[in-house]
Design an enzyme around this catalytic site. Structure first.
Site, PDB file in Angstrom:
ATOM      1  N   HIS A 255       0.918  -1.117  -0.016  1.00  0.00           N
ATOM      2  CA  HIS A 255       0.048   0.075   0.082  1.00  0.00           C
ATOM      3  C   HIS A 255       0.894   1.256  -0.029  1.00  0.00           C
ATOM      4  CE1 HIS A 255      -3.699   2.361   1.640  1.00  0.00           C
ATOM      5  NE2 HIS A 255      -2.554   3.374   1.734  1.00  0.00           N
TER       6      HIS A 255
ATOM      7  N   GLU B 158      -4.429   6.791  -2.915  1.00  0.00           N
ATOM      8  CA  GLU B 158      -3.913   5.315  -2.376  1.00  0.00           C
ATOM      9  C   GLU B 158      -3.504   4.581  -3.664  1.00  0.00           C
ATOM     10  OE1 GLU B 158      -5.575   5.387   2.405  1.00  0.00           O
ATOM     11  OE2 GLU B 158      -6.477   3.756   0.826  1.00  0.00           O
TER      12      GLU B 158
ATOM     13  N   ASN C 287      -8.155  10.136  -0.278  1.00  0.00           N
ATOM     14  CA  ASN C 287      -8.912  10.339   1.018  1.00  0.00           C
ATOM     15  C   ASN C 287      -8.555  11.946   1.046  1.00  0.00           C
ATOM     16  OD1 ASN C 287      -9.013   7.829   2.199  1.00  0.00           O
ATOM     17  ND2 ASN C 287      -6.805   7.890   2.402  1.00  0.00           N
TER      18      ASN C 287
ATOM     19  N   ARG D  52      -8.743  14.206   3.312  1.00  0.00           N
ATOM     20  CA  ARG D  52      -8.658  14.817   4.705  1.00  0.00           C
ATOM     21  C   ARG D  52      -7.195  14.898   5.024  1.00  0.00           C
ATOM     22  NH1 ARG D  52     -10.162   9.318   5.209  1.00  0.00           N
ATOM     23  NH2 ARG D  52      -8.101   8.291   6.087  1.00  0.00           N
TER      24      ARG D  52
END
Lengths: 454, 360
Positions: free
Chosen positions: A207, A274, A289, A291
């Site tokens: 990841h 990601e 994401n 944020r």
């Protein structure tokens, strides 16, 4: 810049945001639930306001309570932190409707990127490779058909999801049929939306995520990538940068294509893209994401850029003020999420008193934490106690500093993951930089710890 | 042990990133005749059908032994498995919760004082707390010194640990002392200081209970309504709320508006709407937690108030206004500060009138 900011979150991130506000010279108000009166952010804030009971639905997840708190305390902006309402476009819209600023992407941007399936499609159009997958699943027959086309094993994922909930890997049509029912109900319970999609399952993957910063005027930079492959059940435990999985050239290519695509797609403010990286070094975009992320300090250590301050500045309408050439990531950083969990009992969350607490120190060591001796960890929320971040000129130095820091760090009174992190640091797979996302789940944390001790 | 039980829903998992397991837990608040003995139990059922029956059986057969063992062990928590059940027994969550629940408005507002519009009346609150403090001192001679003794240690003292200090062992007066002490230390670490601490110990349960009902629970009593927050329907209990301080607290963050005509001296029954808090244009009801007479306004009309803030004092019939908290100091501790047990802040009241909905 804003006149006053309401911090609508808790724990370490509330404290982190409070620090950023202070450094920017902006007054801040910490909004807290009754269970969080003793938290460090509340203690340190010049101003704090109780917004509801422990139950997050009536405090940190209550848009009305938070907005009302901002209004009565005279704030003109709300920082949502991560989790809770941080990526909720309806909340962002409501904040704006009350004449306040949501610190994060605008409601439109949040809405555009709210669905993972749509986002994947959108960013694929702008040149990012994506994992072979389906669109939203219409029914079981459609799912079976799509899975056949993609090729088993496939991952069933909720479109509205996050945090690994409602996800299942299946290896056959029969497993798929069973998983669809379970995933739908889990997704409905967790996110109020049971739409699912399928994705090719990469057996061994890493990841890797790219941090971007985009102002309102389309100026954008990436702040490099982070490798978050040390996971347990899709929960990140350790993050580091740069990723040991890719060479400098691949990393640059990954980051540049990410920032180009996301700007073209109309993103704004800080965000994270990601990717899964397979054993051959191919990368596939999976989600964005919108944020500040838990692991943002890794990037801060490398670049020296205060990302929460950036987030606030951009939301206040300030231009970025620097270019990619000014971003100069140095060295290697590793973050360890210290949680109140009992590793020996399936990472069961713990609540209780911090009876002893000693923070580590020294060069390249940072601890972002809201705990202190005597603090009561409430049972209602995330079990994160803090984040230990180490930085060094290279990975070996960072690891050495991490060992020292984890040995110094003492948290007593409840079970934590400190010892588990120490074990990971002595495991050859981690030391070689070879961690893949399924390693811990495949081996089992207990066996992993045992192996590490040998 | 003659315990009453209430089955409550678990606190919903608010944090998206959290692992899923605890969500399935069902919490049991078990109240002993002496509320200071209250313990929280969480039970994870393996199967739904007959769950209530099984819980009842476990509570009768297993709990007393477990309680004894936990008590003797000095541990904070015990867990056993039997059949498909997992029974986890945790000592009262002895956070400054009880103290802080009550102290929070005081201290939070204290901080807010200079900055919030209409804060004139805010000064009054710490004063109220101070009065109570004084009162607590006079009525709990055993308690306050302990609190004072602890206070310098404040945040540094691991005293609030369940079972961590000898005072904290559940049961009897010792617990009361320790609750007060931890409340004291909580207060010490906050702006409101000593005023808030012992006050907390004395009146937390009531303030907490009264503070919890949102406007929609207006009809309920303080105790019942709070429980409703986490236990829809399962706790028909206690329009009693005879426990503790007769103060109506704010159900929301917003601007306080006293109800027209409901002025000082008017009789109010438990559940009567005696004011409102305007939260984004929606009026949330401020409800009388007990039968009494409207007393002093603790916040001015139009003042910005936070959740749980004391708004209206209710003078109890036949009692001086400040008598309320005094003789019910001990139950405050049962409030234990947890969502599952927080309703047990209402517990003392519930226990007193034995209204438990499930079992025994």
């Amino acid at each position: 810049m804003f006149g006053k900011i309401l911090i609508a979150n808790r724990g370490e991130i509330a404290l982190r945001i409070l620090r950023a506000c202070r450094q920017l010279g902006v007054p801040a108000v910490v909004a807290y639930s009754e269970a969080d009166i003793d938290t460090l952010a509340v203690q340190q804030a010049e101003e704090a306001i109780c917004i509801g009971p422990a139950d997050a639905k009536r405090s940190y997840l209550s848009a009305a309570a938070i907005i009302s708190a901002a209004i009565v305390t005279g704030c003109d902006a709300i920082h949502p932190g991560y989790g809770f309402l941080s990526e909720d476009d309806a909340f962002a819209e409501m904040v704006r409707a009350h004449g306040l600023t949501f610190i994060g992407p605008s409601a439109e941007v949040l809405e555009r990127f709210a669905s993972k399936a749509t986002t994947r499609h959108l960013l694929a159009e702008h040149g990012l490779p994506t994992i072979p997958g389906s669109g939203l699943i219409r029914d079981d027959a459609h799912a079976l058909e799509e899975a056949e086309r993609i090729g088993y094993p496939v991952l069933v994922k909720p479109s509205a999801g996050g945090g690994g909930k409602g996800m299942r890997m299946v290896r056959s049509p029969r497993e798929l049929e069973q998983a669809l029912t379970i995933c739908r109900s889990e997704a409905r319970a967790a996110f109020g939306d049971d739409s699912l999609y399928l994705e090719k399952w990469l057996e061994e993957n890493r990841h890797v995520e790219v941090q971007v910063v985009v102002d309102r005027y389309g100026n954008a930079v990436h702040l490099g990538e982070r490798d978050c492959s040390v996971q347990r059940r899709h929960q990140k435990l350790i993050e580091e940068a740069p990723t040991p999985a890719l060479g400098p050239e691949s990393r640059r290519h990954l980051c540049e294509s990410a920032v180009q695509a996301v700007v073209a797609a109309g993103y704004e403010n800080v965000g994270t893209l990601e990717f899964l990286v397979d054993t051959e070094g191919n990368y596939y975009f999976i989600e964005i994401n919108c944020r500040i992320q838990v692991e943002h300090p890794v990037t801060e250590m490398l670049t020296g850029i205060d990302m929460v301050a950036e987030q606030i500045r951009i939301a206040a309408g300030e231009p970025l003020g620097y270019t990619q050439a000014d971003v100069d990531p140095r060295g290697h950083a590793i973050e360890f999420r210290i949680t109140a969990e009992d590793v020996g009992h399936d990472f069961r969350p713990q609540a209780g008193t911090i009876e002893e607490f000693q923070a580590p120190g020294g060069p390249g060591v940072r601890l972002d934490s809201h705990i202190y001796r005597g603090y009561e960890v409430p049972p209602y929320y995330d079990s994160l106690l803090g984040k230990l971040v180490v930085h060094g000129p290279d990975r070996a130095t960072a690891i050495a500093r991490a060992r020292t820091a984890l040995a110094e760090l003492r948290i007593e009174g409840l079970e934590t993951t400190v010892a588990f992190h120490r074990a990971i640091l002595s495991h050859p797979v981690f030391l070689e930089g070879g961690f893949t996302t399924n390693l811990l789940d495949r081996v089992g944390p207990a066996a992993f710890v045992a192996a590490a001790r040998d | 042990m003659g315990a009453e039980e209430r089955v409550t829903q678990p606190p919903t998992d608010p944090a998206p990133a959290r692992s899923a397991d605890p969500e399935k837990a069902v919490s049991l608040a078990v109240e002993a005749p002496d509320p200071a003995d209250a313990l929280a139990v969480s039970v994870t059922p393996g199967s739904r059908p007959g769950a209530a029956e099984a819980i009842r059986r476990l509570a009768d057969d297993l709990l007393p032994a477990l309680v004894a063992r936990l008590d003797a062990s000095g541990l904070g928590e015990l867990e056993v498995r039997t059949d498909a059940w997992r029974i986890r027994l945790r000592k009262p969550y002895e956070r400054r919760g009880p103290g802080s629940a009550a102290a929070s408005p005081g201290s939070g507002l204290h901080r807010a004082a200079g900055t919030v519009p209409g804060s004139a009346a805010r000064g009054a609150r710490p004063a109220t707390a101070a009065e109570r403090h004084a009162h607590a001192e006079s009525t709990h001679p055993g308690t306050t010194p302990a609190a004072d003794g602890v206070q310098p240690g404040a945040g540094d003292d691991p005293l609030a640990t369940p079972g961590g200090s000898s005072d904290a062992a559940p049961g009897g007066p010792a617990s009361t002392v320790s609750a007060a002490a931890s409340a004291g230390s909580a207060g010490g670490s906050h702006a409101a200081g000593p005023a808030a601490g012992p006050h907390g110990a004395g009146s937390a349960a009531g303030a907490h209970a009264a503070g919890s009902p949102p406007g929609s629970h207006g009809g309920g009593s303080a105790a019942g309504a709070h429980a409703a927050g986490s236990t829809p329907g399962s706790h028909p209990a206690a329009p009693v709320a005879s426990a503790t301080p007769a103060v109506a607290t704010s159900p929301a963050v917003g601007y306080f508006v006293p109800r027209e005509g409901w002025t000082s001296g008017r009789r109010a029954q438990s559940g009567d709407v005696i004011g409102y808090v305007d939260c984004l244009g929606i009026r949330q009801e401020v409800v009388a937690p007990v039968d009494g007479f409207i007393g002093r306004l603790l916040a001015q009309s139009g003042e910005a108030v936070e959740y749980g803030q004391p708004l209206v004092q209710l003078d109890l019939p036949g009692r001086a206004p400040d008598d309320g908290p005094a003789d019910t100091g001990a139950p405050a501790r049962a409030d234990a500060g947890q969502a599952s047990t927080a309703p047990s802040g209402a517990g003392p009241a519930a226990a007193a009138s034995a209204p438990a909905s499930e079992g025994a």
